[in-house]
Write an enzyme that holds these catalytic residues in place. Structure first.
Site, PDB file in Angstrom:
ATOM      1  N   ASN A 139      77.107  24.330 -91.639  1.00  0.00           N
ATOM      2  CA  ASN A 139      76.032  24.735 -91.783  1.00  0.00           C
ATOM      3  C   ASN A 139      76.201  24.829 -90.271  1.00  0.00           C
ATOM      4  O   ASN A 139      77.287  24.684 -89.625  1.00  0.00           O
ATOM      5  CB  ASN A 139      74.795  23.809 -91.919  1.00  0.00           C
ATOM      6  N   LYS A 140      75.237  24.833 -89.530  1.00  0.00           N
ATOM      7  CA  LYS A 140      74.759  25.468 -88.132  1.00  0.00           C
ATOM      8  C   LYS A 140      76.070  24.440 -87.228  1.00  0.00           C
ATOM      9  O   LYS A 140      75.677  23.075 -87.250  1.00  0.00           O
ATOM     10  CB  LYS A 140      73.915  25.117 -87.384  1.00  0.00           C
TER      11      LYS A 140
ATOM     12  N   ALA B 219      70.200  30.991 -93.989  1.00  0.00           N
ATOM     13  CA  ALA B 219      71.155  32.528 -95.252  1.00  0.00           C
ATOM     14  C   ALA B 219      69.980  32.954 -96.569  1.00  0.00           C
ATOM     15  O   ALA B 219      70.599  33.513 -96.486  1.00  0.00           O
ATOM     16  CB  ALA B 219      72.107  30.639 -95.675  1.00  0.00           C
TER      17      ALA B 219
ATOM     18  N   ARG C 209      76.965  39.258 -91.359  1.00  0.00           N
ATOM     19  CA  ARG C 209      77.927  38.379 -91.033  1.00  0.00           C
ATOM     20  C   ARG C 209      77.827  37.137 -92.165  1.00  0.00           C
ATOM     21  O   ARG C 209      78.167  37.761 -93.306  1.00  0.00           O
ATOM     22  CB  ARG C 209      76.399  37.113 -90.879  1.00  0.00           C
TER      23      ARG C 209
ATOM     24  N   ASP D  95      74.599  26.691 -95.188  1.00  0.00           N
ATOM     25  CA  ASP D  95      75.544  28.137 -95.289  1.00  0.00           C
ATOM     26  C   ASP D  95      76.221  28.675 -96.701  1.00  0.00           C
ATOM     27  O   ASP D  95      76.276  29.979 -97.053  1.00  0.00           O
ATOM     28  CB  ASP D  95      75.857  29.625 -93.981  1.00  0.00           C
TER      29      ASP D  95
HETATM   30  O1  MRU Z   1      73.088  30.884 -86.980  1.00  0.00           O
HETATM   31  P1  MRU Z   1      71.592  31.036 -88.232  1.00  0.00           P
HETATM   32  O2  MRU Z   1      70.886  30.421 -87.435  1.00  0.00           O
HETATM   33  O3  MRU Z   1      71.626  31.769 -88.821  1.00  0.00           O
HETATM   34  O4  MRU Z   1      72.440  29.698 -89.041  1.00  0.00           O
HETATM   35  C1  MRU Z   1      71.455  29.045 -89.516  1.00  0.00           C
HETATM   36  C2  MRU Z   1      71.300  27.874 -90.458  1.00  0.00           C
HETATM   37  O5  MRU Z   1      72.487  27.161 -89.835  1.00  0.00           O
HETATM   38  C3  MRU Z   1      70.225  26.988 -91.320  1.00  0.00           C
HETATM   39  O6  MRU Z   1      70.631  25.925 -91.790  1.00  0.00           O
HETATM   40  C4  MRU Z   1      70.938  27.950 -92.564  1.00  0.00           C
HETATM   41  O7  MRU Z   1      70.872  28.786 -92.464  1.00  0.00           O
HETATM   42  C5  MRU Z   1      70.350  27.560 -94.218  1.00  0.00           C
HETATM   43  S1  MRU Z   1      68.810  28.297 -93.432  1.00  0.00           S
HETATM   44  C6  MRU Z   1      67.578  27.376 -94.925  1.00  0.00           C
END
Ligand code: MRU
Length: 352
Positions: free
Chosen positions: A250-251, A49, A87, A240
C-alpha cells in the site's frame, strides 16, 4: 448528497475527475484512447488501485474501436501493454486487462478469427461498464463487513486515499469508515497528510468533509505521538496488491503505521477487494514497487523545497508483513489468522 464519481463514461468517451487539481478545482479530463489513458494513470489524474483498473478498462474499450479486422489480437496486445505499463504495483490494472482479454477471446472463439472488430469493441465496452458498476457494489459490501469491526472504535486512522476517488465509487477503507458512520457508529477520524503526493491532505480530507464526517489531519511523522495519546483504536487502509500470504502493498508509509499500531495495541485493518488480491504472488517480496520521480519529494505544489543536487529516494509503495495485519476485509467477508487459506477462499467465493 451527490456521490463522488471519479470516472464518467458518456457517449463512448471517458472523463476523469482530475485528481491533480483537487481540492481547489473540480475539472473533468477527456480521454480518447489507450495512450492518453495510460498517461493520465501515470501522471495521477486518476489514482487508487480499483480506479486505475476501471480506467484502464475504458481506455481499452476506446482503443478497441480502432482495432483492425484480422489483426484484433495484435492490436489488443499492443493497447493492453501500453495500459499495463502505466503503473506496476496495483494488480487491479492487470486484473482488468486480463478480464477484457478473456471477453475478446470469447468473441473470437464464437465468430472466428475474422470476427468484426466492432463486435469485439462492443463486448469490451460492455465488460468495462459492468466492472464499473460491480466495483461500487463490491465496495458497499466490503464496507458493510468492515463497519462491524469498528462498532466499538474510539478513533480511526487512515492513510493515503482509499475513498470514492480511488475506486469507481464509495471507496474501500473510506467505505468501511463511511459504512460505520451510516450505521450510526461515531468515532474520531484521523487522516495522514501522506507525503509526498498528499493524497490524505488533498483527497481524503476533501471526501470526508463532503460526507460530513469530521476529520483531523496530521502529518505522517505525527502518527506515533497520536497513537501514544490513546485516541486511536483502529487503523484502516487500502491496498494496491495483497499477496497470497497476506503481505500488503500500500501507499508508502503504511508499513511504519502498522509497526506503530502493533507497538500501541491498535487494530490494523486492510480493506482489500478481491480484485486487489494476487494469489500468484507468494509473498510481498514478489510485489513490484513503483519508483516515482524525484520532483515529488524535492518540490511542493511546483515549488522547490529541497537543496539543489540532493539525491532522492521515492518508492510509491511499501509492503506491510501479514503478521502486523489484524484482519483483511474483502467483499466476501473478513479474513484473519491463516491468510493463505482465508484469502484463497475469499477469492474463490467472490469470483464464483
Ligand atoms: O499512488 P496512489 O495514490 O495510487 O496510491 C493509492 C493507495 O495506496 C491506496 O491506498 C490503494 O490504491 C487502495 S485504493 C482503494
Amino acid at each position: 448528497m451527490a456521490e463522488v464519481r471519479p470516472i464518467v463514461w458518456k457517449g463512448g468517451k471517458l472523463f476523469l475527475l482530475d485528481q491533480r487539481k483537487l481540492p481547489a478545482r473540480e475539472t473533468l479530463l477527456e480521454l480518447s484512447g489507450a495512450r492518453d489513458t495510460a498517461k493520465a494513470i501515470k501522471d495521477m489524474a486518476v489514482r487508487g488501485a480499483p480506479a486505475i483498473g476501471v480506467t484502464a478498462a475504458f481506455g481499452l474499450a476506446m482503443e478497441a474501436t480502432h482495432f483492425r479486422a484480422g489483426r484484433i489480437r495484435e492490436d489488443l496486445a499492443k493497447a493492453a501493454a501500453t495500459l499495463e505499463a502505466a503503473r506496476p504495483t496495483a494488480v487491479n490494472l492487470k486484473w482488468a486487462l486480463v478480464r477484457l482479454h478473456g471477453v475478446a477471446e470469447d468473441v473470437l472463439r464464437e465468430y472466428g478469427e475474422d470476427a468484426s472488430p466492432r463486435r469485439v469493441a462492443a463486448a469490451i465496452r460492455r465488460e468495462a461498464q459492468a466492472m464499473m458498476t460491480k466495483d461500487i457494489e463490491v465496495n458497499r459490501r466490503l464496507g458493510g463487513h468492515g463497519a462491524k469491526l469498528l462498532s466499538r472504535a474510539s478513533g480511526v486512522l487512515t492513510h493515503c486515499n482509499a475513498g470514492a476517488l480511488a475506486t469507481a465509487g464509495y471507496g474501500t477503507a473510506l467505505g468501511v469508515i463511511r459504512s460505520a458512520w451510516e450505521s450510526g457508529t461515531r468515532f474520531g477520524v484521523y487522516a495522514t497528510e501522506t507525503r509526498p503526493y498528499l493524497q490524505g491532505a488533498r483527497l481524503t480530507s476533501w471526501e470526508l468533509t463532503k460526507l460530513q464526517i469530521p476529520v483531523t489531519l496530521l502529518t505522517d511523522g505525527m502518527v506515533g505521538h497520536l497513537f501514544g495519546t490513546g485516541r486511536v483504536s483502529a487503523v484502516v487502509v487500502g491496498t494496491d496488491r495483497t499477496a497470497a500470504n497476506g503481505d500488503v502493498a500500500n501507499k508508502i508509509g503504511t508499513y511504519q503505521i502498522a509497526v506503530l499500531a502493533r507497538r500501541h495495541n491498535i487494530d490494523f485493518y486492510v480493506a482489500a477487494p478481491t480484485s486487489s488480491i494476487d494469489l500468484d504472488c507468494r509473498d510481498g517480496s514478489a510485489i513490484p514497487i513503483e519508483q516515482r520521480g524525484s520532483e515529488e519529494v524535492t518540490h511542493v505544489a511546483g515549488r522547490r523545497m529541497a537543496a539543489e543536487g540532493v539525491q532522492v529516494f521515492n518508492p510509491a509503495f511499501d509492503v506491510t508483513p501479514a503478521e502486523l495485519v489484524t484482519a483483511i476485509i474483502t467483499e466476501a467477508g473478513v479474513v484473519s489468522g491463516d491468510y493463505r487459506q482465508g484469502l484463497a477462499r475469499a477469492v474463490k467465493k467472490a469470483r464464483g
